[in-house]
Design a protein around this motif. Structure first.
Motif, short mmCIF file in Angstrom:
data_model
loop_
_atom_site.label_atom_id
_atom_site.label_comp_id
_atom_site.label_asym_id
_atom_site.label_seq_id
_atom_site.Cartn_x
_atom_site.Cartn_y
_atom_site.Cartn_z
N GLN A 2 0.83 -1.19 0.00
CA GLN A 2 0.00 0.00 0.00
C GLN A 2 0.87 1.25 0.00
O GLN A 2 2.05 1.21 0.38
CB GLN A 2 -0.92 0.01 1.21
N GLU A 206 5.20 2.85 -9.24
CA GLU A 206 5.14 1.73 -10.19
C GLU A 206 6.17 0.65 -9.85
O GLU A 206 5.89 -0.55 -9.96
CB GLU A 206 5.36 2.24 -11.60
N TRP A 208 7.21 -0.27 -6.98
CA TRP A 208 6.82 -1.07 -5.81
C TRP A 208 5.45 -1.73 -5.97
O TRP A 208 4.93 -2.34 -5.04
CB TRP A 208 6.86 -0.19 -4.55
N GLN A 209 4.87 -1.62 -7.15
CA GLN A 209 3.63 -2.34 -7.47
C GLN A 209 2.55 -2.08 -6.41
O GLN A 209 2.02 -3.00 -5.78
CB GLN A 209 3.90 -3.84 -7.61
N ILE A 210 2.26 -0.81 -6.23
CA ILE A 210 1.28 -0.40 -5.23
C ILE A 210 -0.12 -0.90 -5.62
O ILE A 210 -0.55 -0.77 -6.76
CB ILE A 210 1.27 1.14 -5.11
N GLU A 211 -0.82 -1.46 -4.63
CA GLU A 211 -2.15 -2.02 -4.87
C GLU A 211 -3.27 -1.13 -4.36
O GLU A 211 -4.44 -1.36 -4.66
CB GLU A 211 -2.24 -3.40 -4.22
N GLY A 212 -2.93 -0.12 -3.57
CA GLY A 212 -3.97 0.77 -3.05
C GLY A 212 -3.37 1.75 -2.07
O GLY A 212 -2.18 1.68 -1.72
N ASN A 213 -4.19 2.69 -1.62
CA ASN A 213 -3.74 3.71 -0.69
C ASN A 213 -4.07 3.31 0.74
O ASN A 213 -5.17 2.82 1.02
CB ASN A 213 -4.41 5.05 -1.00
#
Length: 239
Positions: A2, A206, A208-213
């Motif tokens: 996140q 990008e 760290w391949q963020i999936e959400g906040n």
């Protein structure tokens, strides 16, 4: 993983939040992985956990200029940050990445990701020393980490539009230098990476391949650390 894109009002709160994120992860029952981005507006000197304050910092000049000097919970040498310096912190889980218990692997894992995020814009970005990012042999990113039982935090600086004169004005010659520095003074050793803040931020997210906040953050723990440690002069001047 996140994303927590959050700059708090004071330097003490911002340093405390990094430590609180690690402590909260340690206290939980499930692995936590998070990227935090923040950027102070005013100049700030941050010394390492084991740094000797007066050996690394021109304390009198900092006081004359009203620049805060604070000690962080992780190791490494002193840095100057402020507007034009993007700060990041990555909380990682040993359960998800047991190989990161080896420090050399940990440095390569984190810095390799960040380097890959930057070479898309500036192909000459290099990784030198233990964990420095450089451009033409000049450093623009210093980094450190703190390891606990189940998680670690890896955090650092990315100079992109920083007033570099502040570094040699506020810091003394460091007592320890990587070999590639070749004894150069701050003036000929540091630089800015020519990447706009928005692009720098976008590429890090990008990488760290963020999936959400992240919606919640450890408010009470941050406030406790501010009160007990980061506003306590004895913590900063203890060495």
């Amino acid at each position: 993983m996140q994303l927590l894109d959050l700059t708090l009002p004071t330097p003490e709160e911002n340093l405390a939040l990094d430590e609180a994120l690690l402590e909260e992860a340690e206290q939980g029952n499930t692995p936590v992985e998070l990227l935090r981005l923040w950027e102070p507006e005013a100049p700030l000197v941050v010394i390492g956990r084991a740094s000797k304050l007066h050996d690394e910092v021109d304390v009198a000049t900092c006081q004359d200029r009203g620049v805060s000097v604070l000690r962080r919970a992780s190791g490494g040498a002193s840095v100057v940050t402020g507007h034009g310096c993007l700060m990041y912190a990555v909380v990682l889980s040993y359960e998800l990445h047991p190989e990161l218990a080896a420090l050399d692997v940990c440095h390569r894992y984190v810095m390799g990701r960040i380097q890959s995020a930057l070479v898309r814009e500036v192909p000459e970005v290099d990784l030198q020393g233990t964990c420095d990012l450089t451009l033409d042999g000049r450093k623009f990113s210093g980094n450190s980490l703190r390891c606990k039982r189940s998680h670690l935090i890896y955090h650092g600086t990315l100079l992109y539009d920083f007033d570099l004169t502040l570094i040699h004005t506020l810091l003394r010659t460091p007592p320890r230098m990587p070999d590639y520095r070749q004894q150069r003074p701050h003036e000929s050793f540091v630089t800015n990476v020519p990447i706009a803040r928005d692009i720098l931020r976008k590429n890090l997210i990008e990488a760290w391949q963020i999936e959400g906040n992240a919606v919640d953050w450890p408010v009470a723990m941050t406030q406790k650390l501010v009160a007990e440690k980061y506003t306590n002069p004895q913590w900063t001047s203890m060495r």
